[in-house]
Design an enzyme around this catalytic site. Structure first.
Site, PDB file in Angstrom:
ATOM      1  N   CYS A  27       0.837  -1.205   0.000  1.00 25.15           N
ATOM      2  CA  CYS A  27       0.000   0.000   0.000  1.00 25.15           C
ATOM      3  C   CYS A  27       0.873   1.257   0.000  1.00 25.15           C
ATOM      4  CB  CYS A  27      -0.917   0.012   1.221  1.00 25.15           C
ATOM      5  SG  CYS A  27      -2.136  -1.317   1.263  1.00 25.15           S
ATOM      6  N   ASP A 434      33.783  20.053  18.923  1.00 24.72           N
ATOM      7  CA  ASP A 434      34.270  21.409  19.114  1.00 24.72           C
ATOM      8  C   ASP A 434      34.681  21.517  20.582  1.00 24.72           C
ATOM      9  OD1 ASP A 434      34.622  24.264  18.793  1.00 24.72           O
ATOM     10  OD2 ASP A 434      32.712  24.467  19.840  1.00 24.72           O
ATOM     11  N   ASP A 627      28.358  23.871  18.472  1.00 21.84           N
ATOM     12  CA  ASP A 627      27.229  24.765  18.741  1.00 21.84           C
ATOM     13  C   ASP A 627      27.422  26.179  18.215  1.00 21.84           C
ATOM     14  OD1 ASP A 627      29.227  25.566  20.446  1.00 21.84           O
ATOM     15  OD2 ASP A 627      27.964  25.680  22.235  1.00 21.84           O
ATOM     16  N   ASP A 631      31.019  26.178  13.503  1.00 18.71           N
ATOM     17  CA  ASP A 631      30.877  24.723  13.430  1.00 18.71           C
ATOM     18  C   ASP A 631      29.924  24.289  12.320  1.00 18.71           C
ATOM     19  OD1 ASP A 631      32.524  24.263  15.697  1.00 18.71           O
ATOM     20  OD2 ASP A 631      30.850  24.790  17.009  1.00 18.71           O
TER      21      ASP A 631
END
Length: 743
Positions: A27, A434, A627, A631
């Site tokens: 389906c 980082d 963050d 980055d």
């Protein structure tokens, strides 16, 4: 989904629909095929577990184009939001339950009667009465299961057969054959090959399949409990001030800019800004942090968080699905709707599964008939092959696991934005970090000072820094406050960028600044300065006139969990790699402290991106946690990007996984969930494929020449019914583990 008119979507090129009527992987393939043929459609993903369709196109397309195309295939398409997933699932459960009860009333006596006569030599009724009783009960079961035939034959005529087609052909053939045999036996027509009855097979197969569908609907409802649990946390109403009167209004009637009153110990209904009052707020449902957050006038508050202390007045900024909590739910739903690569392979197989099964059923039946085993034997084989094949198990294997896995992650404050992130995160062998704000707190602190015995210069330095906006000023003042040091009182404060800050005290000039000329300071100070710099510390000097009287060493502090996370990754077979734009000395100090042997310092954003590509070129699957704006290129390049909710917008948008709190332990927690989810997907697919690979040849009678045993269609129906239930039940075992325990 936004609409510009009842007929046309806004030109966002993104469409989300609810799909009703899907029963198996075939389906899913049918719906996707119908949508993909619409001009302008670029990408389509249909999810069986979520009963949803997500579409991307090159321009706005009228809604009727979608609903018409899918409607022709026998399915119903509605804009998302027309009804909740929970409501649809409850309707499905109720529908299958009602049909099951109807069929059980007649199917169970038919099953018992057939089993007694099959396993014993006891004849409960005379031949004529026996035939008529079986005919009556089987006919009632066939009529009650009319939906199978309606859907199955319709899809067969449209040349897009699905599971219902197999059921309709299998049970329909058994019933029609038995009906002809009944007339042959009762009226004495003496037609060769029509002396056997399959009424019990036709009737009880429908009973077993309906029972399986009911169990499947119940189990599928449980797979979305985590998501519905998130939805249940959203407030439904708010106390709003309208025309000077406070009213309790449903949330969908609240508008941006409304003034809302939030009483103590109640949920904040919207994202907003406090305009009056102060209180503590529990944001655990958003960030996972257990400690309450102090909120004052002017602070932002988040919908679904809990006001713990005092009453607040807030101005609504974002409401419902636009709020942060609403965005969390959107991300979870999107992740569950998208397909990983492994599911795309399964969908390709499912698209040809039913036609292949039908071909095998016809060929096997025809072969046995031509070999001289008779029409009855051939019919038995054909029915068994069509009934035992199960595309449902294949279709449910992956999406149910993704629904449960992403729901578990979301409950723990981990948002997985794409299904592929599960697959990639479970296989990474290098995690790149980082440094600043990721492995460290991104909050400088006073680490050491010199001389250590006489620290009067700290009082002098604090007296100057309390007038400064320098990033290190707060770190020094916090240190002094914690250690009970009173700042000196200066006059004639002068601060100049690059030259430090100077003030007068008792006729003397004091300066706090970076040390520029190392050759002018005494040897003991110079030695200590070298030690500080070798550790990557930022060092300021306290001067009385031109004479240095103290050294202050600052550094970003490691997160408490950094060392434990790196050690746990190593235990899991994942290497850690650190990239930072910070100085070599600072990077080395952090790397040595947490046991990271591979790192690069003083790198630019493009360098981070290139390093990710280099690691990948060496055959590694790379994760990246960062963050900051710098980055973002690396997050995009990585096989899976991770970021914190408190990161920059560009980092959050670039990441595949977002941590709602700042804990580094989420790296381990998300890895656990991803691995467990992919393990379940592999288990489900293994059992689904093995079931079909073993069951279909058995039903074709390949073992008959060696064992003399032929599979009864009734047992084929029983096996088919429980195959998809076993897959979903196996998926639900994901919920039995604690993925967020410490390490």
């Amino acid at each position: 989904m936004t609409q510009s008119s009842p007929e046309t979507l806004e030109p966002t090129n993104q469409y989300q629909f609810e799909v009703e009527g899907m029963t198996c992987a075939a389906c899913v393939a049918n719906v996707e095929s119908a949508i993909r043929q619409i001009p302008g459609v670029q990408e389509v993903s249909v999810n069986l577990a979520m009963e949803s369709a997500n579409i991307i196109s090159s321009g706005p397309i009228p809604i009727k184009r979608f609903t018409s195309a899918v409607g022709k295939m026998g399915y119903k398409l509605e804009p998302q939001g027309s009804s909740s997933l929970v409501d649809r699932q409850q309707r499905s459960i109720a529908t299958w339950k009602k049909l099951l009860l109807t069929q059980a009333i007649f199917g169970i006596p038919l099953l018992v009667y057939a089993m007694i006569e099959m396993l014993t030599d006891v004849q409960l009724l005379a031949q004529t009465e026996s035939i008529l009783v079986q005919l009556l009960m089987a006919s009632i079961l066939v009529v009650s299961g009319f939906g199978y035939y309606q859907r199955g034959i319709k899809h067969l005529i449209m040349r897009v057969p699905n599971m219902d087609t197999l059921v309709a052909l299998g049970t329909g053939s058994a019933y029609i054959y038995s009906l002809i045999s009944t007339l042959n036996l009762l009226l004495g027509w003496e037609i060769e090959g029509f002396q056997t009855l399959y009424f019990e097979a036709a009737g009880t197969i429908l009973l077993f399949i309906t029972f399986g569908k009911w169990l499947e609907a119940m189990a599928r409802g449980k797979t979305t409990e985590a998501l519905t649990g998130l939805m249940d946390q959203m407030p439904r109403e708010a106390e709003v001030k309208r025309d000077g009167v406070w009213l309790i209004l449903p949330l969908d009637q609240v508008q941006v800019g409304d003034i809302i009153r939030v009483n103590p110990h109640t949920k904040i209904p919207v994202d907003g800004e406090i305009i009056e009052g102060a209180s503590s707020v529990d944001e655990a449902s958003i960030s996972g942090e257990s400690l309450p957050v102090e909120k004052l006038a002017g602070d932002r508050v988040i919908g679904a968080s809990i006001n713990l202390q005092n009453g607040l007045l807030i101005r609504a900024k974002k409401i419902g699905r636009d709020s942060m909590f609403g965005q969390i739910i959107n991300l979870v739903e999107e992740a569950q709707a998208r397909k990983p690569e492994i599911q795309k392979l399964v969908d390709k197989i499912a698209a040809v599964f039913v036609p292949v099964v039908l071909t095998l059923a016809i060929l096997s039946g025809l072969t046995w008939f031509l070999l001289g085993y008779g029409l009855t034997f051939a019919i038995n084989v054909m029915i068994s092959v069509m009934i035992i094949a199960c595309p449902c198990a294949l279709g449910l294997a992956t999406p149910t696991a993704l629904v449960v896995g992403s729901g578990i992650a979301a409950r723990g404050g981990i948002l997985i934005k794409s299904a592929d992130a599960f697959q990639q995160l479970s296989k990474i062998n290098i995690m790149v970090f980082d440094k600043t704000g990721t492995l460290t707190e991104s909050r400088p602190q006073l680490i050491s000072c010199y001389p250590e015995a006489e620290t009067h210069y700290l009082s002098l330095a604090m007296g100057l820094e309390k007038h400064s906006q320098h990033p290190l000023a707060k770190a020094l003042l916090d240190y002094g406050k914690d250690h009970g040091i009173t700042p000196s009182e200066f006059t004639s404060i002068r601060e100049e960028a690059g030259r430090g800050i100077t003030g007068d005290l008792h006729g003397e000039a004091y300066t706090l600044s970076k040390i520029k000329n190392f050759g002018t300071i005494p040897p003991l100070f110079s030695q200590k300065l070298d030690q500080f710099l070798a550790k990557g510390f930022l060092v300021s000097g306290m001067f009385q006139a031109e004479k240095i009287i103290g050294l202050l060493a600052f550094s970003d502090t490691l997160k408490q969990e950094s060392l434990g996370v790196i050690q746990e990754l190593t235990r899991l077979g994942v290497d850690a790699f650190m990239l930072t734009g910070d100085r070599q000395e600072a990077a080395q100090q952090v790397a040595e402290s947490i046991g990271v042997s591979n790192y690069r310092a003083e790198v630019l954003p493009t360098d981070k991106h290139d390093q990710i590509l280099l690691l990948q070129s060496q055959g590694n699957l790379v994760g990246m946690l960062g963050d900051g704006v710098n980055d973002a290129p690396a997050l995009v390049a990585a096989d899976v990007g991770l970021s914190f909710r408190g990161g920059t917008d560009i980092a959050i948008n670039a990441a595949d996984i977002i941590f709602l709190n700042n804990s580094l332990k989420n790296v381990i927690f998300s890895h656990r969930v991803a691995r467990a989810t992919m393990t379940k997907i592999h288990q489900n697919l293994f059992w689904a494929f093995i079931y079909n690979l073993a069951g279909i040849p058995l039903a074709m009678g390949l073992l008959y020449p060696f064992t003399g045993t032929l599979l009864n269609p009734m047992f084929a129906g029983m096996a088919m019914a429980f195959s998809s239930v076993s897959v979903v039940s196996n998926t639900l075992l994901l919920r039995s583990r604690n993925y967020f325990k410490d390490f």
